[in-house]
Design a protein around this motif. Structure first.
Motif, short mmCIF file in Angstrom:
data_model
loop_
_atom_site.label_atom_id
_atom_site.label_comp_id
_atom_site.label_asym_id
_atom_site.label_seq_id
_atom_site.Cartn_x
_atom_site.Cartn_y
_atom_site.Cartn_z
N THR A 59 36.05 10.53 40.77
CA THR A 59 36.05 9.11 40.38
C THR A 59 37.12 8.28 41.08
O THR A 59 37.19 7.07 40.86
N ALA A 60 37.95 8.90 41.92
CA ALA A 60 38.97 8.15 42.68
C ALA A 60 38.33 7.54 43.92
O ALA A 60 37.45 8.13 44.54
N GLU A 61 38.81 6.35 44.30
CA GLU A 61 38.29 5.68 45.50
C GLU A 61 38.99 6.18 46.77
O GLU A 61 38.41 6.19 47.84
N SER A 91 36.46 5.51 52.19
CA SER A 91 36.51 5.62 50.73
C SER A 91 35.89 6.92 50.25
O SER A 91 34.91 7.41 50.82
N LEU A 92 36.46 7.48 49.20
CA LEU A 92 35.98 8.77 48.68
C LEU A 92 34.58 8.70 48.09
O LEU A 92 33.97 9.73 47.82
N HIS A 93 34.06 7.47 47.87
CA HIS A 93 32.68 7.42 47.39
C HIS A 93 31.72 7.87 48.49
O HIS A 93 30.57 8.23 48.22
N LYS A 94 32.18 7.89 49.73
CA LYS A 94 31.34 8.36 50.83
C LYS A 94 31.43 9.87 50.91
O LYS A 94 32.24 10.43 51.63
N ARG A 95 30.57 10.51 50.15
CA ARG A 95 30.58 11.98 50.05
C ARG A 95 30.04 12.62 51.33
O ARG A 95 30.29 13.79 51.58
#
Length: 385
Positions: A55-57, A160-164
């Motif tokens: 859930t971290a950006e 950004s960590l949302h880019k898995r």
């Protein structure tokens, strides 16, 4: 081992979820603020946080914080920070992003250029050089100003960590992977319960749920800026964290996760994304309208991001769409539903007032996470599943 203060930005309203994740990794929380959680960790924590936090950006190494109300003060206090302890002589460094809220210094471009000059002056005095080639690893800096308080961090994550790494393609109005994970974590859903997303789009909710069920770390299939920071984090730390992530994957977990969408092309995209994520065998995707939502079993979950009607031509279709959703949900005996939407008449047309809701910003859009709670399954039923 060296200890760092690490800053993990997150979606506003999701701080408690992120805090729980960080505590579960075994790190000490030092501060929780709107939109970010700060914690204490060593070199290993930089790797662990980037690879395991859902859930971290991003993860920032905090270099310092201070109050500044003039550009002269910003320059002097930035120059006073020990940049040479973080950035090597050949490091490429710049202020990648600045943000300012309720502060006297509000021109982000001026903040960026003044801080860069201050960093150069500090490095000149410490490395006894007048010019830096900056041909080594990248050390991007991010700065937040809130009520004149300046917080500076080095960005360890890069993208950004949302880019898995799995979502090569996305449908209309996609929800980010980090927000989808946080919303799932706000529900009591677990891998032994049914999960259906009737507006699955590019498949983010089902894919994130499947990755959780299989203990697939969100950062397993991507790289991070700090992998090149051998002056701060040994390569072995990254290899060890990745090995641990691989060891934790449950390859034979059985789940009932389904994703539907009325758009057949979008379903193809969702299937491709799930394949890249390594969870296509765990999710049943199907082209299906919300009016055809059904399931024979009890005590399941609907978690979804229905259309908001942000485009004017879609607004007029929303009453019928939410009414169909509500009528279909009524037939799901003892299920719970969770939906995130900015549509203000969602409850009215869904046909039921939410048991709970919480305000969440999805990008710049103010949305609500409506929670329609069903009964808990009886203990015997839970033990059997």
């Amino acid at each position: 081992m060296r200890r760092f203060e690490l800053i993990a930005p997150c979606h506003f309203g999701m701080e408690a979820v992120l805090k729980r994740e960080i505590l579960d990794l075994g790190y000490e929380i030092s501060q929780v603020e709107d939109g970010r959680v700060t914690f204490i960790g060593d070199e290993e924590a930089i790797c662990q946080a980037n690879i395991f936090l859902r859930t971290a950006e991003r993860i920032l190494v905090k270099v310092g914080s201070f109050k500044a109300v003039t550009f002269e003060e910003l320059f002097d206090k930035t120059k006073a920070l020990p940049w040479e302890e973080y950035i090597p002589e050949n490091g490429k460094f710049w202020v990648k992003k600045a943000s300012s809220v309720k502060s006297k210094l509000f021109s982000t471009s001026d903040i960026q250029s003044i801080m860069k000059k201050a960093m150069v002056e500090r490095m000149k005095s410490k490395y006894h050089k007048s010019w830096f080639e900056e041909d080594g690893a990248e050390y991007p800096v991010r700065v937040f100003l809130m009520k004149d308080q300046v917080t500076i961090g080095l960005d360890t994550s890069g993208e950004s960590l949302h880019k898995r790494g799995y979502r090569k393609l996305s449908g209309k109005a996609p929800i980010t992977e980090t927000l989808a994970s946080a919303l799932i974590m706000l529900t009591p859903w677990r891998a032994d319960r049914i999960l259906v997303d009737p507006f699955c789009g590019s498949g983010t909710f089902p894919i994130e749920a499947a990755m959780m069920a299989a203990s697939i770390a969100p950062g397993m299939n991507r790289s991070f800026t700090a992998e090149a920071w051998t002056n701060l984090v040994a390569k072995k730390q990254w290899y060890d964290a990745m090995d641990e992530a691989n060891d934790l994957v449950k390859r034979d977990v059985e789940v009932d996760i389904q994703g539907y969408d009325i758009d057949g092309d979008v379903i193809k995209v969702a299937r491709e994304n799930a394949q890249v994520a390594g969870v296509d065998h765990m999710i049943h995707f199907q082209q299906r309208a919300v009016k055809d939502l059904s399931h024979p079993k009890k005590y399941g979950f609907v978690i979804t991001n229905p259309p908001y009607g942000e485009r004017l031509n879609e607004k007029e279709t929303l009453p019928a769409l939410y009414r169909e959703f509500g009528e279909s949900f009524k037939k799901l005996d003892s299920w719970s539903a969770y939906m995130i939407t900015s549509y203000e008449d969602a409850e009215r047309y869904f046909g039921r007032k939410a048991d709970k809701n919480r305000k969440i910003y999805n990008g710049m859009i103010k949305t609500y996470y409506y929670q329609f709670l069903g009964p808990k399954p009886p203990r015997k039923h839970r033990e059997e599943r």
